[in-house]
Motif scaffolding. Structure first.
Motif, short mmCIF file in Angstrom:
data_model
loop_
_atom_site.label_atom_id
_atom_site.label_comp_id
_atom_site.label_asym_id
_atom_site.label_seq_id
_atom_site.Cartn_x
_atom_site.Cartn_y
_atom_site.Cartn_z
N ALA A 90 33.05 18.52 28.53
CA ALA A 90 33.14 19.84 27.94
C ALA A 90 32.82 19.77 26.44
N TYR A 91 33.39 18.78 25.77
CA TYR A 91 33.15 18.64 24.32
C TYR A 91 31.67 18.43 24.04
N SER A 92 31.03 17.62 24.90
CA SER A 92 29.64 17.23 24.67
C SER A 92 28.63 18.22 25.26
N GLN A 93 29.13 19.26 25.92
CA GLN A 93 28.27 20.27 26.55
C GLN A 93 27.27 19.62 27.51
N VAL A 94 27.82 18.80 28.40
CA VAL A 94 27.00 18.08 29.38
C VAL A 94 27.76 18.12 30.71
N PRO A 95 27.08 18.17 31.86
CA PRO A 95 27.82 18.33 33.12
C PRO A 95 28.65 17.12 33.56
N TYR A 96 28.15 15.89 33.30
CA TYR A 96 28.77 14.72 33.95
C TYR A 96 29.15 13.63 32.96
N ALA A 134 28.36 7.70 17.13
CA ALA A 134 28.07 9.12 16.88
C ALA A 134 28.91 10.09 17.70
N VAL A 135 30.09 9.66 18.14
CA VAL A 135 31.01 10.57 18.82
C VAL A 135 31.38 11.67 17.82
N GLY A 136 31.17 12.92 18.19
CA GLY A 136 31.52 14.03 17.30
C GLY A 136 30.39 14.44 16.36
N ALA A 137 29.26 13.72 16.39
CA ALA A 137 28.11 14.10 15.56
C ALA A 137 27.33 15.21 16.25
N ALA A 143 23.79 21.06 18.06
CA ALA A 143 24.46 20.86 19.35
C ALA A 143 25.05 19.45 19.37
N PRO A 144 26.09 19.23 20.18
CA PRO A 144 26.75 17.91 20.13
C PRO A 144 25.83 16.78 20.61
N VAL A 145 25.87 15.67 19.89
CA VAL A 145 25.28 14.43 20.41
C VAL A 145 26.05 14.13 21.70
N GLY A 146 25.33 13.81 22.78
CA GLY A 146 25.98 13.61 24.07
C GLY A 146 25.56 14.67 25.07
N ASN A 147 24.90 15.74 24.58
CA ASN A 147 24.48 16.79 25.53
C ASN A 147 23.25 16.38 26.33
N ASN A 162 23.76 16.10 11.86
CA ASN A 162 25.00 16.13 11.10
C ASN A 162 25.82 14.93 11.57
N SER A 163 25.95 13.93 10.67
CA SER A 163 26.52 12.63 11.05
C SER A 163 28.02 12.69 11.28
#
Ligand SMILES: *Cc1c(COP(=O)(O)O)cnc(C)c1O
Length: 383
Positions: A41-47, A161-164, A169-173, A293-294
């Motif tokens: 949810a945080y990363s706006q990604v399904p899995y 880059a957790v939270g970058a 949009a969030p890194v991780g999407n 945004n780092s």
């Protein structure tokens, strides 16, 4: 000694872990899926597939993308060894793309030139692993465009880059990649002790990584080859590993994730202060790019003094109680990689970067007084 990085553990974190210890499940209980849902949810990604380290996540990500003997995987030399080792675990070859002298991230120009040569030679990579160094995203839009042109897959090593964010949009999407990896080692942005996650938009990659995390075993009838014998029945359909995260770790992760935005806010404030205070000194800092945004996992400076060497500066700062560190010696200069045939001079920008790099203390609890002391000490050394 002021450390270069430090975890932030509060009473809520402790209570979360203790609650698991007195519950019915220590591993594979309800907390792992809860952590995965929260991360997705945080990363706006399904899995999300939570595992026992980012190293494990990189390994199963490579396997899920079909990396094997005869394949080639490219990453950067300016990273922790795990970004390269994952390819070797799969029996593939690893190769290195030089970094950009300003951002310290994978150089899109160097990648383009190397891809052109590989296309001619017929040895294009199967997977490229860009590393978001110090928490700043690589130029993912450009790397993604090259992946379409040359037909390779992408794993983002976002351990820093957790939270970058990238393009707001969030890194991780995974907008520009197949899989993104986070690390939850204590020096990283949030921690589970040891731990990592692989994020993806692809249900197929998700299911493959879930299998590989736990012995290649499934209890899902859809993924079985035969009809279940009964309710107890499971099947091993692939050769996987025990890379599972425990419920204690996941509970800590869920609790830490609630403070992620606070940690990032603090790190960004600290980075802005550092950059302002360090600006007059004879050093260079990581060049920000407009798209990113780092998360400011690391505060790296390049010593540009003609008289003070990095080694001497490192020893002096440590003697003054400042726990500096160095990230990273180019991976291919490690003895193991030298034995694979890599020679000094292979990625000159990364080597030049390494000669001058020092990581200054950077973590949310670093105080204004500590930072003033660090900057003053560095200023005296370079004066
Ligand atoms: C820390 C780190 C890893 C490995 O993380 P673990 O969770 O310790 O396995 C991989 N890549 C990079 C860039 C890292 O900094």
């Amino acid at each position: 000694m002021i450390p270069y990085g430090r975890q932030h553990i509060n009473q809520a974190d402790i209570d979360a872990v203790v609650n698991v210890l007195t519950s019915d499940w220590l591993t594979q209980g309800p907390m792992v899926p809860r952590f995965e849902e929260a991360l997705a949810a945080y990363s706006q990604v399904p899995y999300a597939v939570a595992v026992n380290s980012a190293t494990s996540a990189l390994h199963i990500a490579c396997l899920a993308l079909g990396v094997g003997v005869g394949d080639s995987v490219w990453t950067v030399p300016n990273t922790f060894v795990a970004s390269a080792n994952c390819a070797l675990y799969c029996g593939a070859q690893v190769d290195f793309v030089d970094i950009d002298a300003g951002t310290f991230n994978m150089s899109v120009d160097a990648l383009t030139i190397k891809l052109q040569a590989a296309a001619v030679a017929g040895n294009l990579p199967k997977v490229v692993i860009p590393v978001h160094f110090a928490g700043q995203s690589c130029a993912m839009r450009e790397i993604h465009a090259l992946s379409k042109q040359y037909g390779f897959r992408i794993i983002e090593d976002a351990s820093h880059a957790v939270g970058a964010s990238y393009l707001e949009a969030p890194v991780g999407n995974c907008r520009f990649s197949d899989i993104t990896i986070f690390s939850f080692h204590p020096v990283k942005i949030i921690t589970t002790g040891e731990g990592g996650v692989a994020l993806t938009k692809s249900q197929d990659l998700y299911e493959r990584m879930q299998l590989l995390r736990s012995h290649g075993i499934t209890r899902d009838a859809r993924l079985m080859e035969n009809k279940p014998d009964g309710a107890w029945y499971y099947e091993q359909v692939d050769l996987g590993f025990n890379y599972r995260m425990t419920d204690m770790q996941a509970a800590l992760g869920v609790s830490q994730l609630q403070r992620l935005d606070e940690f990032i806010g603090k790190r960004r404030e600290l980075a802005a202060s550092y950059r302002q205070l360090l600006a007059p000194l004879a050093l260079r800092m990581q060049q920000p790019i407009a798209d990113a945004n780092s998360s400011w996992h690391l505060m790296v400076v390049q010593l540009e003094s003609a008289t003070v060497e990095r080694g001497a500066a490192f020893d002096f700062l440590r003697q003054q109680g400042i726990g500096v560190n160095v990230h990273y010696m180019p991976v291919y200069l490690q003895p193991y990689y030298r034995r694979l045939g890599f020679e000094p001079g292979y990625c000159p920008v990364a080597e030049e970067y390494y000669r001058k790099a020092i990581s200054l203390p950077m973590y949310p609890q670093l105080t204004t007084e500590q930072m003033a002391y660090i900057v003053k000490t560095l200023g005296e050394l370079l004066a």
